[in-house]
Design a protein around this motif. Structure first.
Motif, PDB file in Angstrom:
ATOM      1  N   TYR A  44      35.229 -65.510 -10.662  1.00  0.00           N
ATOM      2  CA  TYR A  44      36.587 -65.062 -11.725  1.00  0.00           C
ATOM      3  C   TYR A  44      37.155 -65.031 -10.282  1.00  0.00           C
ATOM      4  N   MET A  45      36.988 -64.737  -9.010  1.00  0.00           N
ATOM      5  CA  MET A  45      37.108 -64.904  -7.940  1.00  0.00           C
ATOM      6  C   MET A  45      37.887 -65.998  -7.208  1.00  0.00           C
ATOM      7  N   GLN A  46      37.272 -67.118  -6.823  1.00  0.00           N
ATOM      8  CA  GLN A  46      37.520 -67.872  -6.656  1.00  0.00           C
ATOM      9  C   GLN A  46      38.394 -68.653  -6.603  1.00  0.00           C
ATOM     10  N   PRO A  47      39.450 -68.391  -7.674  1.00  0.00           N
ATOM     11  CA  PRO A  47      40.982 -69.674  -7.976  1.00  0.00           C
ATOM     12  C   PRO A  47      42.061 -68.736  -7.200  1.00  0.00           C
ATOM     13  N   ILE A  48      41.749 -67.247  -7.035  1.00  0.00           N
ATOM     14  CA  ILE A  48      42.725 -66.515  -6.580  1.00  0.00           C
ATOM     15  C   ILE A  48      43.153 -66.549  -5.238  1.00  0.00           C
ATOM     16  N   PRO A  49      44.497 -67.011  -4.748  1.00  0.00           N
ATOM     17  CA  PRO A  49      45.057 -67.395  -3.392  1.00  0.00           C
ATOM     18  C   PRO A  49      44.770 -66.347  -2.912  1.00  0.00           C
ATOM     19  N   ILE A  50      45.181 -66.029  -1.268  1.00  0.00           N
ATOM     20  CA  ILE A  50      44.800 -65.264  -0.448  1.00  0.00           C
ATOM     21  C   ILE A  50      45.835 -65.924   0.610  1.00  0.00           C
ATOM     22  N   ARG A  51      46.492 -65.136   0.862  1.00  0.00           N
ATOM     23  CA  ARG A  51      48.085 -65.292   1.926  1.00  0.00           C
ATOM     24  C   ARG A  51      48.357 -63.484   3.510  1.00  0.00           C
ATOM     25  N   ILE A  52      48.957 -64.232   4.143  1.00  0.00           N
ATOM     26  CA  ILE A  52      48.955 -63.466   5.101  1.00  0.00           C
ATOM     27  C   ILE A  52      50.792 -63.201   5.193  1.00  0.00           C
ATOM     28  N   LEU A  53      51.168 -62.164   5.074  1.00  0.00           N
ATOM     29  CA  LEU A  53      52.780 -61.648   5.138  1.00  0.00           C
ATOM     30  C   LEU A  53      52.954 -61.845   6.964  1.00  0.00           C
ATOM     31  N   MET A  54      54.142 -62.186   6.732  1.00  0.00           N
ATOM     32  CA  MET A  54      54.005 -62.921   8.335  1.00  0.00           C
ATOM     33  C   MET A  54      55.290 -62.495   8.469  1.00  0.00           C
ATOM     34  N   SER A  55      56.157 -61.703   7.911  1.00  0.00           N
ATOM     35  CA  SER A  55      57.671 -60.765   8.050  1.00  0.00           C
ATOM     36  C   SER A  55      57.573 -59.696   7.969  1.00  0.00           C
ATOM     37  N   GLY A  56      58.574 -59.410   8.791  1.00  0.00           N
ATOM     38  CA  GLY A  56      58.787 -58.135   9.559  1.00  0.00           C
ATOM     39  C   GLY A  56      59.661 -57.622   8.935  1.00  0.00           C
ATOM     40  N   GLU A  57      60.603 -58.355   8.078  1.00  0.00           N
ATOM     41  CA  GLU A  57      62.032 -57.773   7.625  1.00  0.00           C
ATOM     42  C   GLU A  57      61.767 -58.228   5.471  1.00  0.00           C
TER      43      GLU A  57
END
Length: 326
Positions: free
Chosen positions: A296-309
């Motif tokens: 169930y977890m494998q298809p979930i994409p993970i991103r890190i937000l790199m925007s201070g605004e």
């Protein structure tokens, strides 16, 4: 088109303000961005007044302020700063026609659909279902550990569900983490995820690990701890690994609970500093390995937000969402 609005992002460390307008296709555009240390002001009212003075006569008459704390009846007690913010008092003192307060992660979450792909770092591609819009989890360690779920509405709209998931109990997963939790319980009645994973608990975690190892503790800036970790210092490496792996473990719990198949976005200044540690296989495995629910977890994409605004843009989007075009 909506009138310009003053937007704010008020965390435990910095105070950010901007003026927001609707741009092309209704997308929020911010200008006159100001970032000020919260320690420079005795109260939030003073910070807002200082920014209004900077803008002068052209300042917007309406404001939407996102703050790191739960909102109740137009008031917010900041979680990691001794400020009480009140809409009625702000309108009277600062001369604004209206002030709306929202949780900072409501604004952070609402920003995600408005941002370009370049604002994110992808650390787990997953296999998202492109045939339908799915909920998105937005959470991560900054001064505190905020959490919200972005829920699709109709063909293009969004609704934000906020909560205080960062204050759920910390769940150790290794002997080292169990030892840390037990040591923290000697000085804290309740060991939360926020205490272990966010900036507000940084010194407590560092000191606890030093005590466990019988090493003298010296207050050390987070940036220096990160440098020492990259050089191989054992305790500093443990701090970075525990925070990164614990964050992915906590976000995996929330993604599983809320069914956020649209993805997970990790936010916060601590997350940006720990980006490489969060992207490490050992951290990603903490998110993915869920026994019979691992598929169930494998298809979930993970991103890190790199925007201070981002939260400023999200606050503007929340304001413009409320505007009814005749």
């Amino acid at each position: 088109m909506a009138d310009p609005v003053l937007v704010g992002d008020i965390g435990g460390t910095n105070v950010r303000f901007a003026v927001a307008r609707q741009g092309f296709a209704g997308k929020p555009v911010v200008s006159d961005v100001s970032v000020m240390p919260g320690d420079d002001f005795d109260a939030f009212d003073d910070a807002l007044s200082a920014y209004l003075d900077q803008l002068g006569k052209g300042a917007p008459r309406e404001a939407l302020i996102a703050l790191a704390g739960p909102v109740s009846k137009g008031r917010v007690q900041l979680t990691n700063r001794d400020w009480m913010v009140d809409t009625a008092r702000l309108q009277e003192k600062c001369g604004l026609a209206s002030v709306r307060l929202v949780n900072d992660y409501a604004a952070m979450a609402r920003a995600i659909p408005e941002l370009p792909e370049g604002a994110f770092r992808l650390i787990h591609e997953g296999e998202p279902d492109s045939s339908s819009r799915q909920p998105i989890l937005v959470s991560g360690p900054g001064t505190g550990l905020g959490m919200a779920t972005l829920i699709p509405v109709g063909t293009a709209g969004w609704r934000v569900l906020t909560g205080e998931g960062g204050h759920a109990a910390f769940a150790p997963a290794t002997p080292r983490e169990w030892a840390l939790a037990e040591k923290l319980r000697e000085s804290h009645v309740y060991v939360s995820r926020e205490l272990v994973l966010s900036g507000s608990g940084f010194d407590a975690v560092h000191k606890a690990l030093c005590d466990i190892d019988g090493t003298p503790w010296e207050k050390t800036p987070p940036g220096e701890v990160l440098e020492r970790a990259n050089e191989g210092d054992p305790i500093c490496r443990d701090i970075c690994e525990i925070k990164a792996r614990g964050t992915l473990y906590a976000l995996g719990d929330a993604a599983l609970t809320n069914g956020t198949k649209g993805g997970v976005v990790i936010t916060g200044g601590v997350a940006e500093q720990l980006a490489d540690w969060l992207a490490a296989p050992g951290a990603i495995d903490r998110f993915l390995q869920r026994g019979p629910m691992s598929d169930y977890m494998q298809p979930i994409p993970i991103r890190i937000l790199m925007s201070g605004e981002a939260a400023l843009i999200g606050a503007a989007a929340l304001q413009f969402d409320e505007v009814t075009v005749p």
